[in-house]
Write a protein that holds these residues in place. Structure first.
Motif, PDB file in Angstrom:
ATOM      1  N   PHE A 117     -77.875  86.032-112.827  1.00 28.28           N
ATOM      2  CA  PHE A 117     -77.161  86.430-111.618  1.00 28.28           C
ATOM      3  C   PHE A 117     -77.036  87.949-111.615  1.00 28.28           C
ATOM      4  CE2 PHE A 117     -74.143  84.639-114.751  1.00 28.28           C
ATOM      5  CZ  PHE A 117     -73.500  85.797-115.161  1.00 28.28           C
ATOM      6  N   PRO A 118     -76.717  88.558-110.477  1.00 29.42           N
ATOM      7  CA  PRO A 118     -76.606  90.015-110.434  1.00 29.42           C
ATOM      8  C   PRO A 118     -75.526  90.530-111.389  1.00 29.42           C
ATOM      9  CG  PRO A 118     -76.749  89.106-108.217  1.00 29.42           C
ATOM     10  CD  PRO A 118     -76.559  87.940-109.140  1.00 29.42           C
ATOM     11  N   ALA A 119     -75.778  91.670-111.977  1.00 27.86           N
ATOM     12  CA  ALA A 119     -74.804  92.282-112.881  1.00 27.86           C
ATOM     13  C   ALA A 119     -73.587  92.754-112.091  1.00 27.86           C
ATOM     14  CB  ALA A 119     -75.439  93.462-113.611  1.00 27.86           C
ATOM     15  N   PRO A 120     -72.385  92.388-112.536  1.00 27.26           N
ATOM     16  CA  PRO A 120     -71.178  92.835-111.826  1.00 27.26           C
ATOM     17  C   PRO A 120     -70.878  94.300-112.114  1.00 27.26           C
ATOM     18  CG  PRO A 120     -70.562  91.624-113.792  1.00 27.26           C
ATOM     19  CD  PRO A 120     -72.060  91.545-113.700  1.00 27.26           C
ATOM     20  N   GLN A 121     -70.008  94.878-111.312  1.00 23.16           N
ATOM     21  CA  GLN A 121     -69.634  96.271-111.524  1.00 23.16           C
ATOM     22  C   GLN A 121     -68.961  96.481-112.878  1.00 23.16           C
ATOM     23  OE1 GLN A 121     -70.380  99.087-109.817  1.00 23.16           O
ATOM     24  NE2 GLN A 121     -71.724  97.669-108.720  1.00 23.16           N
ATOM     25  N   GLU A 122     -68.273  95.466-113.376  1.00 20.77           N
ATOM     26  CA  GLU A 122     -67.646  95.590-114.698  1.00 20.77           C
ATOM     27  C   GLU A 122     -68.676  95.921-115.764  1.00 20.77           C
ATOM     28  OE1 GLU A 122     -64.892  92.899-112.372  1.00 20.77           O
ATOM     29  OE2 GLU A 122     -67.060  93.159-112.581  1.00 20.77           O
ATOM     30  N   THR A 123     -69.901  95.441-115.554  1.00 19.28           N
ATOM     31  CA  THR A 123     -70.964  95.711-116.522  1.00 19.28           C
ATOM     32  C   THR A 123     -71.714  96.994-116.175  1.00 19.28           C
ATOM     33  OG1 THR A 123     -71.250  93.337-116.905  1.00 19.28           O
ATOM     34  CG2 THR A 123     -73.044  94.782-117.598  1.00 19.28           C
ATOM     35  N   LEU A 124     -72.053  97.161-114.905  1.00 18.75           N
ATOM     36  CA  LEU A 124     -72.857  98.312-114.505  1.00 18.75           C
ATOM     37  C   LEU A 124     -72.129  99.638-114.716  1.00 18.75           C
ATOM     38  CD1 LEU A 124     -74.487  96.983-111.209  1.00 18.75           C
ATOM     39  CD2 LEU A 124     -75.569  97.259-113.448  1.00 18.75           C
ATOM     40  N   THR A 125     -70.842  99.678-114.380  1.00 20.67           N
ATOM     41  CA  THR A 125     -70.096 100.931-114.503  1.00 20.67           C
ATOM     42  C   THR A 125     -69.099 100.909-115.659  1.00 20.67           C
ATOM     43  OG1 THR A 125     -68.440 100.191-112.885  1.00 20.67           O
ATOM     44  CG2 THR A 125     -70.333 101.405-112.047  1.00 20.67           C
ATOM     45  N   GLY A 126     -68.543  99.738-115.948  1.00 25.03           N
ATOM     46  CA  GLY A 126     -67.549  99.647-117.010  1.00 25.03           C
ATOM     47  C   GLY A 126     -68.106  99.294-118.364  1.00 25.03           C
ATOM     48  N   ARG A 127     -69.413  98.932-118.417  1.00 25.25           N
ATOM     49  CA  ARG A 127     -70.052  98.547-119.679  1.00 25.25           C
ATOM     50  C   ARG A 127     -69.287  97.433-120.380  1.00 25.25           C
ATOM     51  NH1 ARG A 127     -75.018  99.698-118.592  1.00 25.25           N
ATOM     52  NH2 ARG A 127     -75.577 101.912-118.609  1.00 25.25           N
ATOM     53  N   CYS A 128     -68.852  96.467-119.579  1.00 27.90           N
ATOM     54  CA  CYS A 128     -68.081  95.333-120.092  1.00 27.90           C
ATOM     55  C   CYS A 128     -68.811  94.042-119.746  1.00 27.90           C
ATOM     56  CB  CYS A 128     -66.678  95.330-119.478  1.00 27.90           C
ATOM     57  SG  CYS A 128     -65.690  93.893-119.931  1.00 27.90           S
ATOM     58  N   GLN A 163     -85.552  92.396-107.378  1.00 30.69           N
ATOM     59  CA  GLN A 163     -85.367  91.521-106.229  1.00 30.69           C
ATOM     60  C   GLN A 163     -84.109  90.687-106.425  1.00 30.69           C
ATOM     61  OE1 GLN A 163     -89.721  89.981-106.040  1.00 30.69           O
ATOM     62  NE2 GLN A 163     -88.975  89.934-103.939  1.00 30.69           N
ATOM     63  N   HIS A 164     -83.266  90.671-105.411  1.00 29.78           N
ATOM     64  CA  HIS A 164     -81.991  89.952-105.459  1.00 29.78           C
ATOM     65  C   HIS A 164     -81.127  90.415-106.645  1.00 29.78           C
ATOM     66  CE1 HIS A 164     -83.690  87.291-102.431  1.00 29.78           C
ATOM     67  NE2 HIS A 164     -84.714  87.094-103.218  1.00 29.78           N
ATOM     68  N   GLU A 165     -81.388  91.623-107.156  1.00 30.20           N
ATOM     69  CA  GLU A 165     -80.673  92.192-108.300  1.00 30.20           C
ATOM     70  C   GLU A 165     -80.830  91.356-109.564  1.00 30.20           C
ATOM     71  OE1 GLU A 165     -76.777  94.159-107.350  1.00 30.20           O
ATOM     72  OE2 GLU A 165     -76.896  92.824-105.612  1.00 30.20           O
ATOM     73  N   MET A 166     -81.818  90.464-109.586  1.00 32.10           N
ATOM     74  CA  MET A 166     -82.003  89.557-110.720  1.00 32.10           C
ATOM     75  C   MET A 166     -83.417  89.592-111.300  1.00 32.10           C
ATOM     76  SD  MET A 166     -80.095  86.335-108.908  1.00 32.10           S
ATOM     77  CE  MET A 166     -80.743  85.125-110.039  1.00 32.10           C
ATOM     78  N   PHE A 167     -84.422  89.892-110.471  1.00 34.41           N
ATOM     79  CA  PHE A 167     -85.814  89.789-110.874  1.00 34.41           C
ATOM     80  C   PHE A 167     -86.446  91.178-110.915  1.00 34.41           C
ATOM     81  CE2 PHE A 167     -84.618  85.720-109.203  1.00 34.41           C
ATOM     82  CZ  PHE A 167     -85.277  84.800-110.006  1.00 34.41           C
ATOM     83  N   PRO A 168     -86.693  91.709-112.113  1.00 34.88           N
ATOM     84  CA  PRO A 168     -87.269  93.057-112.204  1.00 34.88           C
ATOM     85  C   PRO A 168     -88.701  93.090-111.687  1.00 34.88           C
ATOM     86  CG  PRO A 168     -87.202  92.018-114.366  1.00 34.88           C
ATOM     87  CD  PRO A 168     -86.453  91.111-113.438  1.00 34.88           C
TER      88      PRO A 168
END
Length: 273
Positions: A117-128, A163-168
């Motif tokens: 599933f798409p990476a949430p902001q907690e992971t993208l910006t918060g590295r969590c 694609q869809h923030e899931m498929f590189p």
């Protein structure tokens, strides 16, 4: 064996580093064989109803189920390693939000590299990391059976041009192939990963299917429960220890209802089974 027997730093280091860790021999072969029997029955039932088994690529299916559909759910939910991992990464208020299984049949092909599933902001910006996916094979896995393949450390990849923030994009495949590790667990082994770590199922060139149970768990900040419908009958709920019921998202029902699975993107991108 108790929860405190497992080192928090080792768990955190593995999941924040490679994005996947495992524990060998967590369950007996007899226990795992019983799980495999339950999954076999559930799979054949799912194939008979609309949207019961969704395609995750040619000759490959995913089936979402209810906790009480398998006889060993409580054993899994209270296993000390499972609890230790959930508490270490997700905190004391973690919730089980999904249970299901993948079945790559003979003839299954390589999936595209992807995250679940798409990476949430907690992971993208918060590295969590705020969610986990446990995998438990019901058979001994060999290289010709289409083992799970993972690219360690890629849970932190930013989804640029995904694609869809899931498929590189395919131009990134060499990066994943250079890092790729095939996982070939035995009956009784269990693993856990960030579902954001780039991975794929590989081609099953054997004559045997490779069923694997999937258990999805969230921290309070995650919202994956919104995509699932974990149902518990009142009768089953009364049998659950607090150690399990306190860590479930669920809808209480008198009779279990068929699950309408929401995996349209995966089906679109990976092809029908």
């Amino acid at each position: 064996m108790q929860v405190r027997d497992f080192d928090v730093a080792t768990i955190m280091g593995g999941l924040y580093g490679d994005g996947i860790i495992g524990y060998q021999g967590a369950f007996s072969r007899q226990w795992t064989q019983q799980l495999g029997e339950d999954i076999d029955v559930l799979f054949h039932q799912a194939l008979q109803r609309p949207d019961g088994a969704v395609g995750r690529g040619p000759k490959r299916y995913y089936v979402e189920i209810h906790p009480e559909d398998i006889r060993s759910f409580v054993d899994l939910a209270i296993h000390p390693w499972v609890v230790a991992v959930c508490e270490a990464l997700l905190g004391p208020f973690y919730k089980i939000v999904e249970i299901g299984f993948d079945v790559p049949l003979p003839g299954a092909q390589n999936q595209p590299w992807h995250r679940d599933f798409p990476a949430p902001q907690e992971t993208l910006t918060g590295r969590c990391l705020n969610s986990l996916a446990f995998n438990l094979t019901t058979v001994d896995v060999f290289e010709d059976m289409g083992p799970f393949e993972v690219a360690p450390g890629t849970q932190w990849d930013r989804p640029v041009d995904f694609q869809h923030e899931m498929f590189p994009p395919k131009m990134m495949y060499p990066r994943y192939e250079e890092r790729a590790q095939k996982k070939m667990p035995k009956m009784g082994d269990i693993s856990v990963r960030s579902a954001l770590t780039i991975h794929r199922g590989t081609a099953n060139r054997s004559s045997q299917s490779r069923p694997v149970l999937v258990l999805g768990v969230d921290a309070p900040t995650a919202h994956n429960a919104n995509h699932h419908d974990l149902q518990i009958t009142r009768r089953f709920f009364e049998t659950l220890p607090n150690q399990v019921s306190d860590h479930l998202t669920y809808r209480l029902v008198d009779t279990l209802e068929p699950i309408h699975q929401l995996h349209q993107i995966e089906t679109l991108m990976m092809g029908e089974a």
